[in-house]
Design an enzyme around this catalytic site. Structure first.
Site, short mmCIF file in Angstrom:
data_model
loop_
_atom_site.label_atom_id
_atom_site.label_comp_id
_atom_site.label_asym_id
_atom_site.label_seq_id
_atom_site.Cartn_x
_atom_site.Cartn_y
_atom_site.Cartn_z
CG ASP A 351 -2.15 0.64 0.99
OD1 ASP A 351 -2.48 0.91 -0.18
OD2 ASP A 351 -2.92 0.75 2.00
CG ASP A 428 -8.32 1.13 2.71
OD1 ASP A 428 -7.30 0.59 2.81
OD2 ASP A 428 -8.64 1.91 2.00
#
Length: 532
Positions: A351, A428
């Site tokens: 990420d 997420d």
């Protein structure tokens, strides 16, 4: 597994965007039959023009519509004059400064430059514009034509620019959606274990084995392959976006329809009415489940057909997305905390790398993650000012449907000019949700609730910190940068304080090891005698 893999291909980033302060409102009112009025979008250069923040402080001008001319020379001024009026002209072959000088010299109170393409803030040499004191703004030619059609010719206009709020309540909606998804998915993941008395998959009977066939468990090898596939697919999407986006859209329709069916069927089967059945090719089909399947497929098809309708289709995308994430979390099970830590840390590195590091390698300085998440040439991927408002009939921009999208609850200037969204990637919710689900199943095995509750609260705190940093920096944030440390550290501390860290770390494999031990001595045999 293919439909599950793409959930991590992008979207591990929260994007909540500020709209440029150079957006304003053109309020048009018919002064013959008030209070008939309409609001339209305008774009201005705040370095050149100052507009009041409210209509109460804005000057009212009679509108002089002469968009059939470009007002590039003095002879273009109409015979009746434009003194103290807001004159609307067409964007043409002369500069904004030249138009402004001619309008000001003719006594105009404001200048509206109509454009058939896109709206950009008027620009030019600052020194040349210092002598121009009237407001010069850009509007859409379509809006000027709509004014004459709907309000007539006897109209007055006001120009103002409402302030942009720092906090937007769409953040709260995103937060509630995320908490609902990880809580429901995590809790549901532990229901099968709860039904079997908390036994691990390895120690359960045939009924548990049937349940495990519907689930997918990670190993170290599959974790590494999973992350590698995510990296490769994200890069491929960056370079071949216009082709692969349709593949992802098709996969999303199939996977989300199936996920929505799995989620709703769990509720429908609890209802005691409408259990009519019929036989089709030796298979017994329940009518209500057939209708449910039709409904889920129809919902996915409607989204696919109207996916570019920004005003309302986000509702369908969120419904399908929430179902997809819940089904993913409850289906894909992590066997131990060790693999949870490995997966979360690797995806955290993934990420951060694709958000913060890749801008140093791309030609436009944009991160690969945000470029893919918002779609190429999209205003949503910028964290700063909007440089252009779309043209009157912009071509639809295809976007990957792997984010939760909530329209910003914006003021009137932003609403009139464009639709902006707060985005939260599926990853997420899914990635921390897998750890929350493991905590829930571990709670079932030890007859506790502390791990599930504490990990869910840690997720909430991480989300709040991520939103806070996003608001302060006005930059898209890799949410896992905050979610991973909070959830992992909290779970570790709880296990250490309870003296269960070894069992929590090894998970079901630890339980199998302990349960497989057989005593060498029988209770009724003396020492030194080995039973056969």
């Amino acid at each position: 597994m293919r439909h599950r893999l793409y959930a991590r291909l992008h979207g591990l980033v929260i994007l909540i965007f500020q709209v440029s302060a150079d957006l304003g409102v053109l309020r048009v009112t018919n002064y013959v039959t008030p209070p008939l009025s309409s609001d339209y979008c305008l774009v201005y250069n705040s370095k050149w023009t100052h507009l009041p923040q409210t209509s109460n402080n804005a000057t009212s001008y009679v509108l002089k519509n002469i968009i059939y001319t470009e007002l590039c020379k003095n002879s273009d001024v109409p015979a009746g004059g434009i003194k103290d009026e807001a004159v609307a002209v067409m964007r043409g072959n002369c500069t904004f400064v030249e138009k402004g000088r001619i309008a000001q010299a003719a006594g105009a109170g404001a200048m509206l430059i109509a454009s058939e393409d896109g709206l950009v803030p008027p620009s030019g040499n600052q020194t040349d514009y210092d002598n121009i004191t009237i407001p010069v703004v850009m509007i859409k030619s379509r809006d000027i034509l709509d004014v004459e059609k709907t309000l007539g010719k006897n109209v007055r206009v006001q120009l103002f620019s409402p302030p942009v709020s720092v906090f937007d309540y769409s953040i709260l909606i995103i937060f509630l959606i995320a908490m609902f998804t990880v809580s429901v998915g995590g809790y549901w993941s532990g229901v099968p274990d709860e039904d079997t008395g908390g036994r691990s998959l390895s120690d359960s009977g045939n009924s548990e084995k049937k349940q495990s066939d519907k689930n997918v468990s990670f190993t170290v090898f599959t974790v590494l392959i999973f992350v590698a596939v995510c990296c490769v697919m994200l890069v491929l999407l960056y370079f071949f976006y216009k082709y692969l986006v349709y593949v992802v859209i098709a996969i999303f329709c199939l996977a989300s329809a199936l996920a929505l069916y799995n989620c709703l069927s769990a509720l429908v089967t609890k209802i005691t009415v409408g259990r009519c059945r019929f036989t089709f090719r030796t298979k017994v089909i329940e009518v209500r489940l057939l209708f449910l399947a039709t409904f889920c497929i129809a919902l996915a098809v409607i989204w696919a057909v109207f996916r570019n309708e920004e005003r309302w289709v986000w509702i369908l995308q969120n419904i399908l997305g929430i179902a997809f994430c819940i089904n993913f979390i409850k289906t894909l099970k992590m066997p131990n905390f060790k693999l949870c830590v490995l997966l979360l840390i690797l995806l955290l590195i993934y990420d951060v790398f694709f958000v913060f590091i890749t801008p140093f390698f791309t030609k436009n300085g944009q991160s690969i993650m945000i470029e893919v998440a918002a779609g190429p040439s999209s205003d949503e991927k910028t964290g700063g000012d909007i440089l252009e408002v779309p043209a009157d009939t912009p071509a639809p921009q295809e976007k990957l449907p792997v984010v939760i999208r909530v329209p910003r609850l914006m003021n009137s200037a932003q609403t009139q000019c464009t639709v902006m969204f707060s985005l939260l990637g599926f990853g997420d919710m899914i990635v921390p949700g897998l750890l929350i689900a493991y905590c829930r199943r571990f709670d079932v095995r030890i007859d506790s609730r502390i791990y599930f509750i504490s990990c869910t609260l840690a997720y909430a705190v991480g989300m709040v910190i991520a939103f806070t940093v996003l608001i302060l920096t006005k930059m898209g944030q890799p949410a896992l940068l905050y979610l991973v440390p909070f959830t992992i550290i909290t779970s570790t501390v709880i296990a250490w304080r309870r003296g269960e860290i070894k069992m929590f770390w090894k998970g079901s494999s630890y339980e199998v090891l302990e349960s497989s031990r057989k005593p060498l001595l029988q209770d009724d045999e003396p020492p030194g005698v080995i039973s056969e």
